[in-house]
Write an enzyme that holds these catalytic residues in place. Structure first.
Site, PDB file in Angstrom:
ATOM      1  N   HIS A   1       8.758 -69.466  88.524  1.00 25.41           N
ATOM      2  CA  HIS A   1      10.171 -69.485  88.137  1.00 25.41           C
ATOM      3  C   HIS A   1      10.679 -68.068  87.904  1.00 25.41           C
ATOM      4  CE1 HIS A   1       8.985 -68.418  84.107  1.00 25.41           C
ATOM      5  NE2 HIS A   1       8.008 -69.304  84.213  1.00 25.41           N
ATOM      6  N   GLY A   2      11.995 -67.913  87.878  1.00 20.84           N
ATOM      7  CA  GLY A   2      12.601 -66.595  87.672  1.00 20.84           C
ATOM      8  C   GLY A   2      12.690 -66.218  86.202  1.00 20.84           C
TER       9      GLY A   2
END
Ligand SMILES: *[C@@H]1O[C@H](CO)[C@@H](O)[C@H](O)[C@H]1NC(C)=O
Length: 461
Positions: free
Chosen positions: A84-85
Site C-alpha cells: 500500500h502507499g
C-alpha cells in the site's frame, strides 16, 4: 469523492493533505527534503528510492526490461505484488506522538521554539494506519508508469474488458490502494473509473494465519532478542543522549520509543504533508543510520531471513504466483483464450518481505545483530530500499523463441534470481528448477501447523 471512509475529521484533513500533496509533488525542491529522508525504513517515501520521480513522477526507464535481444521476446504476463502507499501512523504510534509532544512542551528547556510551543499535534487515533492522499497518488502514478512500461499487458482493451485481476488484503489502506491503482489505469486510458477487486487474506495476510510463525516469532520475545538488545544498546543510547541534550530534557524521560516517535514524526510530516518538519532537526545522518538499523533488525528478525518460518509462511502466495505464471506460459493454440495479462496484488511490507526472503533475495553473508552494527554498513538488507511505501515486486513473463523467460523487478529495478545470476531474464524452466524444492514442497499446513510452536532460528545463516 472516492469511496474512502475517512476518520471523523478526515474530510478536512484530506482536503488539507490534497493541497499539500499538490504543492509537494510539483514544487518541493530537492533541498527542502530532510537530509535523513532515505533512512526511514518502511516509512520511507518511494521517491527516496527512485529519485528521478522527484523531477517527473511518470519517468519510466524501458531499459529495465532485459530479455536477451536475440531471443525475440515479448511480455505476456505481469504479476505485481505491491505494498500500500503512504499512510497515517497506526494508533500505537499516534499515542507515542501525543506522549512525545506533551513531554517536549512541558519539559524541554532548549531547542527549536517550533517544537516547544508552536508545533501542533494534529494526529488523532482514528487515523489509525489509513491511506492518505499522497498514498493514493503513489498507487495511481505507479499504475501509469507500469502501463507505459507494459503497454500490451495493461492496455486499454485489457482494462476495459476486465481481463486484469485485482487482489487486496482486507485492510482499509490496501483496499484504497488497489482502487487507486485502478484509477491510475483508467485515467491513463481515459476510461470511466470502475472498481473491482477480490479480498484475499489467505494470500495477502498469510502471516497472521501461520500458527508456527505467530507463536514462534511474532509473539516470542526470544525470537526478537536482537531488536530488544539494540534498542537498549550503546548506539541507541548515544542517539537518545544527543536528542535529550538538544532539547534540554532529563535524559531518562526520553525512552527509546519516544526517540523513535520523533524520528517517525519527521517521516510522517514529509510523507503525509510534504513538509520539512522541525522534528527532523533533532537528528543528524549518523543518528538516522542507527535508527534505520533498528528498524532493519526488526524487519529482518520478524519478517525475513532471521527465522525460516517467516519466509515459509508465504508459501500460499508463492504457489499462487507460480501457478499463475505456469498458466500464462503454457503453449496455446491460436484459438485458445489468451492468458490473463496481469495480476495486481496489494498487501503489506509483511507480505513482501517473507516472499522476497523465500525467493532468497537480500540475504547477506552475516546476519545483522545487536552487536555488529559497525560491520553492517554495506548490507543488502535495507528496508528503506526494499519496502518503502508502494514497494513492488514484479514478475514479468516473456514469450520467447526458446521458450518462456521470467524477470524480477523490485521497485521497478531489475533483480536477479539467486543461483541464476548470469542473466536478468533466465528461461522460466531454469527458474522453476532453481525453486524445485519449494514448488514441490512449501506446504503451508505442514510448515505452519506441523511442528507446533516455533522453529528455531535459521540454521543456514
Ligand atoms: C522462541 O524463539 C526461540 C529462539 O528463536 C526458540 O528457540 C523458541 O523455541 C521459541 N519459542 C516458541 C514458543 O516457539
Amino acid at each position: 469523492m472516492f469511496s474512502v471512509s475517512l476518520p471523523a475529521n478526515g474530510l478536512l484533513l484530506a482536503a488539507v493533505s490534497l493541497l499539500l500533496t499538490r504543492r509537494c509533488c510539483s514544487s518541493l525542491s530537492v533541498r527542502d527534503i530532510p537530509h535523513i529522508a532515505a533512512y526511514f525504513g518502511t516509512k520511507t517515501r518511494y521517491e527516496e528510492v527512485k529519485p528521478l520521480l522527484l523531477r517527473d513522477v511518470l519517468s519510466v526507464d524501458r531499459s529495465v526490461l532485459r530479455p536477451p535481444p536475440a531471443d525475440s521476446c515479448s511480455p505476456v504476463h505481469l504479476t505485481a505484488v505491491i505494498r500500500h502507499g503512504s499512510r497515517y501512523p497506526t494508533a500505537k504510534n499516534i499515542r507515542r506522538i501525543h506522549k512525545l509532544s506533551e513531554l517536549v512542551r512541558r519539559d524541554a528547556s532548549r531547542g527549536p521554539e517550533e517544537l516547544r510551543s508552536r508545533w501542533e499535534d494534529w494526529y488523532t487515533e482514528d487515523m489509525d494506519g489509513q491511506l492518505v492522499m499522497k498514498g493514493r497518488e503513489d498507487l495511481r502514478q505507479l499504475a501509469v508508469r507500469l502501463s507505459i512500461l507494459f503497454p500490451s499487458l495493461l492496455s486499454e482493451a485489457n482494462v476495459m474488458k476486465r481481463r486484469i485481476s485485482f487482489v487486496s488484503s482486507s485492510k482499509h489502506r490496501c483496499v484504497s490502494s488497489v482502487e487507486a491503482f485502478q484509477e491510475g489505469l483508467q485515467q491513463h486510458h481515459e476510461l470511466v473509473p470502475e472498481y473491482s477487486h477480490v479480498v484475499d487474506d489467505e494470500l495477502m495476510r498469510f502471516f497472521e494465519r501461520c500458527r508456527g510463525y505467530v507463536e514462534g516469532v511474532e509473539n516470542n520475545r526470544t525470537a526478537l532478542l536482537e531488536v530488544e538488545k539494540f534498542k537498549h544498546g550503546e548506539e541507541m543510547e548515544a542517539v537518545r543522549r544527543r536528542m535529550a541534550e538538544r532539547l534540554g530534557l532529563p535524559h531518562l524521560s526520553l525512552t527509546p520509543d519516544l526517540v523513535e516517535a520523533a524520528f517517525f514524526l519527521c517521516s510522517y510530516e514529509l510523507s503525509i504533508r510534504a513538509i520539512h518538519s522541525p522534528w527532523c532537526f533533532l537528528f543528524n545522518e549518523d543518528d538516522a543510520k542507527v535508527l534505520e538499523y533498528k528498524s532493519d533488525l526488526k524487519q529482518y528478525w520478524k519478517h525475513s531471513h532471521g527465522h525460516v518460518i517467516s519466509g515459509l509462511s508465504s508459501c500460499p502466495l508463492f504457489h499462487h504466483v507460480f501457478r499463475t505464471l505456469d498458466k500464462a506460459g503454457r503453449p496455446r493454440r491460436s484459438t485458445d483464450t489468451p492468458p490473463e495479462p496481469a495480476s495486481i496484488m496489494v498487501g503489506h511490507a509483511e507480505t513482501l518481505l517473507p516472499l522476497l526472503s523465500l525467493l532468497g533475495l537480500y540475504k547477506d553473508q552475516t546476519p545483522p545483530t545487536a552487536s555488529n552494527y559497525h560491520s553492517q554498513h554495506g548490507r543488502r538488507f535495507r528496508s528503506s530500499l526494499i519496502v518503502p511505501y508502494a514497494a513492488n515486486l514484479l514478475f514479468v513473463l516473456y514469450d520467447c523463441r526458446r521458450g518462456p523467460r521470467l524477470q524480477l523487478l523490485v521497485n521497478e529495478s531489475p533483480v536477479r534470481f539467486p543461483g541464476l545470476e548470469t542473466e536478468d531474464a533466465p528461461l522460466y524452466r531454469d527458474v522453476r528448477a532453481a525453486y524445485r524444492h519449494l514448488l514441490d514442497g512449501c506446504d503451508f499446513h505442514r510448515e505452519c501447523e506441523g511442528r507446533g510452536g516455533g522453529r528455531g532460528p535459521n540454521t543456514e545463516l
